[in-house]
Design a protein around this motif. Structure first.
Motif, PDB file in Angstrom:
ATOM      1  N   LEU A  36     -16.885  33.157  21.730  1.00 17.00           N
ATOM      2  CA  LEU A  36     -17.358  32.145  22.662  1.00 17.00           C
ATOM      3  C   LEU A  36     -16.965  30.746  22.186  1.00 17.00           C
ATOM      4  CD1 LEU A  36     -19.215  31.753  25.217  1.00 17.00           C
ATOM      5  CD2 LEU A  36     -21.086  31.376  23.618  1.00 17.00           C
ATOM      6  N   SER A  37     -17.119  30.504  20.887  1.00 17.05           N
ATOM      7  CA  SER A  37     -16.792  29.179  20.334  1.00 17.05           C
ATOM      8  C   SER A  37     -15.309  28.870  20.501  1.00 17.05           C
ATOM      9  CB  SER A  37     -17.164  29.127  18.846  1.00 17.05           C
ATOM     10  OG  SER A  37     -18.543  29.305  18.669  1.00 17.05           O
ATOM     11  N   PHE A  38     -14.470  29.872  20.256  1.00 12.44           N
ATOM     12  CA  PHE A  38     -13.024  29.673  20.362  1.00 12.44           C
ATOM     13  C   PHE A  38     -12.638  29.259  21.778  1.00 12.44           C
ATOM     14  CE2 PHE A  38      -8.830  31.441  21.404  1.00 12.44           C
ATOM     15  CZ  PHE A  38      -8.038  30.763  20.489  1.00 12.44           C
ATOM     16  N   VAL A  39     -13.137  30.004  22.773  1.00  6.48           N
ATOM     17  CA  VAL A  39     -12.792  29.704  24.167  1.00  6.48           C
ATOM     18  C   VAL A  39     -13.318  28.325  24.559  1.00  6.48           C
ATOM     19  CG1 VAL A  39     -13.151  30.401  26.578  1.00  6.48           C
ATOM     20  CG2 VAL A  39     -12.708  32.146  24.839  1.00  6.48           C
ATOM     21  N   ALA A  40     -14.553  28.033  24.188  1.00  5.75           N
ATOM     22  CA  ALA A  40     -15.140  26.733  24.537  1.00  5.75           C
ATOM     23  C   ALA A  40     -14.340  25.586  23.926  1.00  5.75           C
ATOM     24  CB  ALA A  40     -16.588  26.678  24.067  1.00  5.75           C
ATOM     25  N   ASP A  41     -13.919  25.746  22.663  1.00  2.62           N
ATOM     26  CA  ASP A  41     -13.161  24.683  21.987  1.00  2.62           C
ATOM     27  C   ASP A  41     -11.784  24.494  22.626  1.00  2.62           C
ATOM     28  OD1 ASP A  41     -15.230  24.269  20.267  1.00  2.62           O
ATOM     29  OD2 ASP A  41     -14.369  25.421  18.601  1.00  2.62           O
ATOM     30  N   ILE A  42     -11.082  25.594  22.872  1.00  2.00           N
ATOM     31  CA  ILE A  42      -9.727  25.498  23.417  1.00  2.00           C
ATOM     32  C   ILE A  42      -9.731  24.871  24.812  1.00  2.00           C
ATOM     33  CG2 ILE A  42      -7.764  26.866  24.289  1.00  2.00           C
ATOM     34  CD1 ILE A  42      -7.760  26.642  21.282  1.00  2.00           C
ATOM     35  N   LEU A  43     -10.724  25.241  25.630  1.00  2.00           N
ATOM     36  CA  LEU A  43     -10.757  24.773  27.021  1.00  2.00           C
ATOM     37  C   LEU A  43     -11.611  23.516  27.197  1.00  2.00           C
ATOM     38  CD1 LEU A  43     -11.064  28.181  28.937  1.00  2.00           C
ATOM     39  CD2 LEU A  43      -9.009  26.884  28.366  1.00  2.00           C
ATOM     40  N   HIS A  44     -12.164  23.029  26.085  1.00  2.00           N
ATOM     41  CA  HIS A  44     -12.980  21.810  26.131  1.00  2.00           C
ATOM     42  C   HIS A  44     -14.154  21.965  27.090  1.00  2.00           C
ATOM     43  CE1 HIS A  44      -9.807  19.974  23.801  1.00  2.00           C
ATOM     44  NE2 HIS A  44      -8.927  20.268  24.748  1.00  2.00           N
ATOM     45  N   ILE A  45     -14.815  23.133  26.970  1.00  2.00           N
ATOM     46  CA  ILE A  45     -16.030  23.406  27.746  1.00  2.00           C
ATOM     47  C   ILE A  45     -17.191  23.479  26.768  1.00  2.00           C
ATOM     48  CG2 ILE A  45     -17.201  25.060  29.266  1.00  2.00           C
ATOM     49  CD1 ILE A  45     -14.468  26.050  30.167  1.00  2.00           C
ATOM     50  N   ASN A  46     -18.303  22.885  27.134  1.00  2.00           N
ATOM     51  CA  ASN A  46     -19.468  22.926  26.268  1.00  2.00           C
ATOM     52  C   ASN A  46     -19.873  24.377  26.002  1.00  2.00           C
ATOM     53  OD1 ASN A  46     -22.673  23.088  26.123  1.00  2.00           O
ATOM     54  ND2 ASN A  46     -22.015  21.106  25.271  1.00  2.00           N
ATOM     55  N   LYS A  47     -20.068  24.681  24.725  1.00  2.00           N
ATOM     56  CA  LYS A  47     -20.368  26.065  24.348  1.00  2.00           C
ATOM     57  C   LYS A  47     -21.673  26.550  24.975  1.00  2.00           C
ATOM     58  CE  LYS A  47     -21.332  28.965  20.295  1.00  2.00           C
ATOM     59  NZ  LYS A  47     -21.469  28.996  18.814  1.00  2.00           N
ATOM     60  N   LYS A  62     -15.955  24.799  39.694  1.00  2.00           N
ATOM     61  CA  LYS A  62     -14.730  25.394  40.244  1.00  2.00           C
ATOM     62  C   LYS A  62     -13.546  25.235  39.295  1.00  2.00           C
ATOM     63  CE  LYS A  62     -11.483  24.675  44.048  1.00  2.00           C
ATOM     64  NZ  LYS A  62     -11.240  23.970  45.332  1.00  2.00           N
ATOM     65  N   LYS A  63     -13.369  24.029  38.744  1.00  2.00           N
ATOM     66  CA  LYS A  63     -12.219  23.790  37.873  1.00  2.00           C
ATOM     67  C   LYS A  63     -12.298  24.638  36.605  1.00  2.00           C
ATOM     68  CE  LYS A  63     -14.319  19.799  35.542  1.00  2.00           C
ATOM     69  NZ  LYS A  63     -14.134  18.380  35.147  1.00  2.00           N
ATOM     70  N   HIS A  64     -13.520  24.877  36.109  1.00  2.00           N
ATOM     71  CA  HIS A  64     -13.673  25.678  34.894  1.00  2.00           C
ATOM     72  C   HIS A  64     -13.409  27.158  35.171  1.00  2.00           C
ATOM     73  CE1 HIS A  64     -16.407  22.340  33.119  1.00  2.00           C
ATOM     74  NE2 HIS A  64     -15.146  22.200  32.713  1.00  2.00           N
ATOM     75  N   ILE A  65     -13.806  27.637  36.352  1.00  2.00           N
ATOM     76  CA  ILE A  65     -13.550  29.039  36.704  1.00  2.00           C
ATOM     77  C   ILE A  65     -12.051  29.294  36.743  1.00  2.00           C
ATOM     78  CG2 ILE A  65     -13.786  30.809  38.491  1.00  2.00           C
ATOM     79  CD1 ILE A  65     -16.430  29.529  39.287  1.00  2.00           C
ATOM     80  N   GLN A  66     -11.329  28.421  37.439  1.00  2.00           N
ATOM     81  CA  GLN A  66      -9.873  28.583  37.541  1.00  2.00           C
ATOM     82  C   GLN A  66      -9.225  28.557  36.160  1.00  2.00           C
ATOM     83  OE1 GLN A  66      -9.365  25.213  40.274  1.00  2.00           O
ATOM     84  NE2 GLN A  66      -8.527  26.642  41.794  1.00  2.00           N
ATOM     85  N   THR A  67      -9.607  27.555  35.355  1.00  2.00           N
ATOM     86  CA  THR A  67      -9.017  27.405  34.026  1.00  2.00           C
ATOM     87  C   THR A  67      -9.343  28.586  33.127  1.00  2.00           C
ATOM     88  OG1 THR A  67      -9.214  24.999  34.192  1.00  2.00           O
ATOM     89  CG2 THR A  67      -8.937  25.917  31.989  1.00  2.00           C
ATOM     90  N   LEU A  68     -10.598  29.039  33.184  1.00  2.00           N
ATOM     91  CA  LEU A  68     -11.052  30.112  32.315  1.00  2.00           C
ATOM     92  C   LEU A  68     -10.343  31.424  32.610  1.00  2.00           C
ATOM     93  CD1 LEU A  68     -12.997  30.899  30.078  1.00  2.00           C
ATOM     94  CD2 LEU A  68     -14.774  31.242  31.802  1.00  2.00           C
ATOM     95  N   PHE A  69     -10.256  31.801  33.882  1.00  2.00           N
ATOM     96  CA  PHE A  69      -9.595  33.059  34.213  1.00  2.00           C
ATOM     97  C   PHE A  69      -8.092  32.998  33.940  1.00  2.00           C
ATOM     98  CE2 PHE A  69     -13.541  34.129  36.409  1.00  2.00           C
ATOM     99  CZ  PHE A  69     -13.650  35.480  36.097  1.00  2.00           C
ATOM    100  N   ASP A  70      -7.499  31.851  34.167  1.00  2.00           N
ATOM    101  CA  ASP A  70      -6.078  31.702  33.806  1.00  2.00           C
ATOM    102  C   ASP A  70      -5.883  31.913  32.306  1.00  2.00           C
ATOM    103  OD1 ASP A  70      -5.282  31.219  36.371  1.00  2.00           O
ATOM    104  OD2 ASP A  70      -5.252  29.018  36.164  1.00  2.00           O
ATOM    105  N   PHE A  71      -6.760  31.300  31.514  1.00  2.00           N
ATOM    106  CA  PHE A  71      -6.661  31.404  30.056  1.00  2.00           C
ATOM    107  C   PHE A  71      -6.852  32.849  29.586  1.00  2.00           C
ATOM    108  CE2 PHE A  71      -8.792  31.174  25.845  1.00  2.00           C
ATOM    109  CZ  PHE A  71      -7.728  30.640  25.118  1.00  2.00           C
ATOM    110  N   LEU A  72      -7.740  33.591  30.262  1.00  2.00           N
ATOM    111  CA  LEU A  72      -8.015  34.980  29.890  1.00  2.00           C
ATOM    112  C   LEU A  72      -7.005  35.962  30.494  1.00  2.00           C
ATOM    113  CD1 LEU A  72     -11.919  34.949  30.239  1.00  2.00           C
ATOM    114  CD2 LEU A  72     -10.580  34.892  28.124  1.00  2.00           C
ATOM    115  N   GLY A  73      -5.975  35.410  31.142  1.00  2.00           N
ATOM    116  CA  GLY A  73      -4.912  36.260  31.678  1.00  2.00           C
ATOM    117  C   GLY A  73      -5.332  37.069  32.885  1.00  2.00           C
ATOM    118  N   SER A  74      -6.273  36.499  33.662  1.00  2.00           N
ATOM    119  CA  SER A  74      -6.786  37.221  34.811  1.00  2.00           C
ATOM    120  C   SER A  74      -6.882  36.259  35.989  1.00  2.00           C
ATOM    121  CB  SER A  74      -8.157  37.822  34.472  1.00  2.00           C
ATOM    122  OG  SER A  74      -8.643  38.599  35.535  1.00  2.00           O
ATOM    123  N   SER A  75      -7.554  36.710  37.027  1.00  2.00           N
ATOM    124  CA  SER A  75      -7.788  35.867  38.194  1.00  2.00           C
ATOM    125  C   SER A  75      -9.149  36.242  38.757  1.00  2.00           C
ATOM    126  CB  SER A  75      -6.690  36.079  39.243  1.00  2.00           C
ATOM    127  OG  SER A  75      -6.669  37.439  39.667  1.00  2.00           O
TER     128      SER A  75
END
Length: 425
Positions: A36-47, A62-75
């Protein structure tokens, strides 16, 4: 079942959708072995914010959902309609399963599985995998996939509705009972019972009672099984689920057999057989096999052979039926035919304590004392462990006869006493 994506409608801010989306994010993150910490740090989202989202306490922007799923290689397809349509399909599959409409289930499930990419990227993710689990248990039988999905729900069952969890536990119970893992099967049955309030969902209660009866029968608890199957029949006899009613009557016959009510079981199976006009059906084969055993146990060996031969002719193939045939030949002193059955099984069948019982008969015919005694003790131990009282009794009968023929009367009386106690139990 294609759907038109409708992205990120955050106004669908219900507690259920928040929980599903959060669980899906968590699942994808763990699948990618990211903390969780890694993803939050990389995407600059509060843990803390991300943690609350994963635990269903809030929706991500909305912007975090799009960014997060893109980062996780999904949609993510933000359409609750997908979830609701999958749930409707799930209810339909369950309803079809009650009366064993497996062809229709297969057709429906295959159409759903074709849309895997869409469903795995939507609110329907968990419901989709529940449908996939049912398909594997009832139709496809891929044990690895079943275990994988079971593992998924061991972590995320809380995301499912009460109805979905009931389906999950019911079908997993059915799977493990089929695998003879009765402890695990009954554990799932109890979990399903715990979700149902008294007086509600009588249909599911009746299905669970029939499933529990099946498990108890296999464990030698035929009396308890009979009570449960009778409760199940009391519900279904007033319904139009014809195949389910016939199946319940089939389990009732097995209960009667297990309670040593052989005449009643014989009559029950005889009355049931005409419901299966196709003698090649699995159920017809099984009824013929059970009739063979009924006649064996009331010592009508000619009729036992008649029904065993009918079962074999229509495609039945089981070591239990081989035992019935061999013991009937032995009891009729048709030793060559008996030994032919043993020889056939030695070449074709997987070895088990039932095969050892066949060998025991062979050693008895051949008067092979050391082999006979050693095998007899092994079969007795296994029959007791498997709670197979009939094999235990038949083995003790062979031992008593063996000692009588060899004039070892003390041993004969000892084992006869043991047999008498078993018969009286």
């Amino acid at each position: 079942m294609p759907f038109t994506p409708n992205f990120f409608q955050s106004q669908d801010n219900t507690e259920e959708l928040k929980s599903i989306l959060g669980a899906l994010i968590k699942y994808r993150r763990i699948e990618e072995s990211m903390s969780l910490s890694f993803v939050a740090d990389i995407l600059h989202i509060n843990k803390g914010y991300l943690s609350e989202a994963e635990n269903g306490k809030r929706f991500l922007a909305k912007k975090h959902i799009q960014t997060l799923f893109d980062f996780l290689g999904s949609s993510f397809v933000d359409s609750p309609a997908i979830l609701y349509q999958l749930r409707a399909s799930l209810d339909q599959i369950f309803e079809l399963s009650i009366d064993f409409h497996y062809e229709k289930i297969q057709e429906l499930c295959i159409d759903i599985l074709k849309e895997r990419v869409t469903y795995e990227s939507s609110y329907g993710f968990f419901t989709f995998h529940l449908i996939e689990l049912i398909y594997e248990i009832l139709i496809h039988h891929d044990h690895e996939t079943i275990e994988k999905i079971e593992s998924l729900f061991s972590a995320y069952a809380g995301i499912l509705t009460t109805t979905e969890k009931t389906y999950l536990f019911y079908f997993l119970a059915e799977y493990y009972i089929r695998q003879s893992d009765f402890q695990k099967g009954e554990g799932y049955i109890q979990q399903a019972y715990s979700l149902l309030k008294t007086g509600m969902h009588p249909k599911i209660f009746a299905l669970l009672q029939a499933l529990e009866a099946t498990s108890l029968c296999h464990q030698g608890q035929s009396g308890k099984a009979f009570l449960q199957i009778t409760k199940s029949l009391n519900y279904f006899k007033n319904t139009l689920y014809f195949k389910r009613i016939v199946f319940i009557h089939y389990i009732t016959g097995i209960c009667l057999l297990g309670m040593r009510l052989f005449e009643e079981a014989k009559q029950h199976f005889t009355n049931l057989l005409p419901n299966f006009p196709d003698p090649d059906s699995v159920m017809a084969q099984s009824i013929l096999a059970h009739l063979s055993w009924c006649y064996l146990l009331i010592q009508e060996y000619e009729k036992a052979l008649t029904y065993a031969n009918m079962a074999f002719e229509h495609g039945a193939d089981s070591i239990e039926l081989d035992v019935c045939q061999a013991f009937s030949f032995f009891s009729l002193k048709q030793y060559e035919a008996c030994l032919a059955v043993v020889e056939r099984c030695a070449n074709e069948k997987q070895k088990s304590y039932l095969f050892d019982f066949l060998q025991l008969i062979q050693y008895k015919i051949e008067h092979s004392e050391p082999d006979f005694l050693q095998t007899a003790n092994a079969v007795l131990a296994q029959a007791e462990k498997k709670k197979n009282k009939e094999i235990e009794k038949m083995t003790l009968g062979l031992i008593v006869n063996f000692y009588e023929e060899s004039h070892q009367l003390d041993q004969s009386h000892l084992h006869l006493k043991q047999l008498t106690q078993l018969l009286a139990a």
